[in-house]
Design an enzyme around this catalytic site. Sequence first.
Site, PDB file in Angstrom:
ATOM      1  N   ASP A   1      66.716 182.013  46.545  1.00 56.58           N
ATOM      2  CA  ASP A   1      66.820 181.109  45.399  1.00 56.58           C
ATOM      3  C   ASP A   1      67.475 181.868  44.248  1.00 56.58           C
ATOM      4  O   ASP A   1      66.940 182.885  43.795  1.00 56.58           O
ATOM      5  CB  ASP A   1      65.399 180.669  45.028  1.00 56.58           C
ATOM      6  CG  ASP A   1      65.403 179.526  44.043  1.00 56.58           C
ATOM      7  OD1 ASP A   1      64.736 178.535  44.316  1.00 56.58           O
ATOM      8  OD2 ASP A   1      66.072 179.638  42.994  1.00 56.58           O
TER       9      ASP A   1
ATOM     10  N   ASP B   1      71.871 176.400  44.603  1.00 54.53           N
ATOM     11  CA  ASP B   1      71.218 177.679  44.285  1.00 54.53           C
ATOM     12  C   ASP B   1      70.176 178.068  45.325  1.00 54.53           C
ATOM     13  O   ASP B   1      69.324 178.907  45.064  1.00 54.53           O
ATOM     14  CB  ASP B   1      70.564 177.604  42.899  1.00 54.53           C
ATOM     15  CG  ASP B   1      69.454 176.569  42.831  1.00 54.53           C
ATOM     16  OD1 ASP B   1      69.435 175.664  43.683  1.00 54.53           O
ATOM     17  OD2 ASP B   1      68.607 176.671  41.934  1.00 54.53           O
ATOM     18  N   GLU B   2      70.244 177.492  46.497  1.00 50.63           N
ATOM     19  CA  GLU B   2      69.145 177.685  47.446  1.00 50.63           C
ATOM     20  C   GLU B   2      69.626 177.627  48.895  1.00 50.63           C
ATOM     21  O   GLU B   2      70.434 176.763  49.244  1.00 50.63           O
ATOM     22  CB  GLU B   2      68.182 176.503  47.224  1.00 50.63           C
ATOM     23  CG  GLU B   2      66.739 176.800  47.425  1.00 50.63           C
ATOM     24  CD  GLU B   2      65.920 175.528  47.248  1.00 50.63           C
ATOM     25  OE1 GLU B   2      65.119 175.250  48.137  1.00 50.63           O
ATOM     26  OE2 GLU B   2      66.098 174.817  46.248  1.00 50.63           O
TER      27      GLU B   2
HETATM   28 MG   LIG Z   1      66.950 178.400  41.517  1.00 52.82          MG
END
Ligand SMILES: [Mg+2]
Length: 391
Positions: A19, A119-120
């Site tokens: 993350d 973002d992951e």
């Molecule tokens: Mg994040």
Amino acid sequence: MFKNPKDNNIVSRLIFHLDLDYFYAQCEEIRSPELRNHPLVVCVYSGRNPDSGVVSTSNYKAREFGVKSGMPIKIAKSKLANEDAEFLPIDMSYYNHLSILAMEFVRKIADAYEYVGIDECYADFSRYSGSDFSRARKIADFIKSEIKVSTNLTCSIGVGPNKLVAKIASNFQKPDAITIINPQEVKAFIARCDIEDIPGIGPKNRIKLESSGIESVSHLAKFDLFRLKELFGYKIATYLQNAARGIDDTPIRPHVSKQIGRIVTLKNDVTNIENIFPILSSLSSLVYDTLMTRQLSFKTIIVRVVLHNLRQVTCSRNLKLSSTSIEELQNIARSLFLEAIHLHSLSFLDVRRIGITLSDLSSYTGQNKILQYFAEGSRNGNQESNKNNKL
Ligand SMILES: [Mg+2]
């Protein structure tokens, strides 16, 4: 250690969840390092008036004042009224570019990679590591330092024998952290988590669980499954109890999405084609960046026009062959938009929102384009490429 000595089959999976920390706000801090010590709020402005819209994400300094994602910009501004805070508009093209650089490294070295969001991601390192959890920290350190060097971003990594444990672990000591839970530690780790740490349990489900007397993860783990099924239904009850026991068999899914789309609300002053074309180009770049991140090609382009009276008009085109060309995408998006205007005798003033969706996606095998994209990004360095990728 976790191999079956007889046939060399892997008996335990080693799964990473990565993350990127407070992603959009961190990207802005990288572009403008002087903002690091100030509360920084990245906003989705609706354009109706200077303060209309919501907070997309904020840095930890802003969070200290109670700023949260999804909060109206007005409220965030009032919370930060006495601070030297910065409010910036969202710049997806730039964030996409950094995301591609960061995630591409993980995608290249992992046995299997699953895109979850900008973002992951999940990544399977079972074969890479021989399912040896004692190697997990080295791999995680390696990934973190590669991402730092190529993008300057920090991230949090969770490692576990499945996706569920990896995801809870990555959230465990954010930001800029590594949390490794080996198979023997899963039970104890899950038992000391808060019930809302389990993905899918939010305040609403917590209340529902508490009203049945379930107040902790360990209680949920041993709660009568029959009663749990009465409360939540078969599927959710099974998931909840398995999750509370740290059990999750879901595989890494390389490509989950069937479509990639973006839609924007226009400001009132967009009254002619010269103003619309740049917006269509920006939208094309955004969907294209996501397409490249996931290494996909498209076969169908859909342009969606939403009018002031909320009526929707869509035009689409099917290509004979799958494409990865941004020029083709931009040209077709323009002609589809004009087609929508002419076919339905619309005036530009009628248009409230426009969107582009790509579908019929398939795995992109040619590597040249994406490698060229990365090469350009790294040649320019972070600051340069930021400028180039700004919309
Ligand atoms: Mg994040």
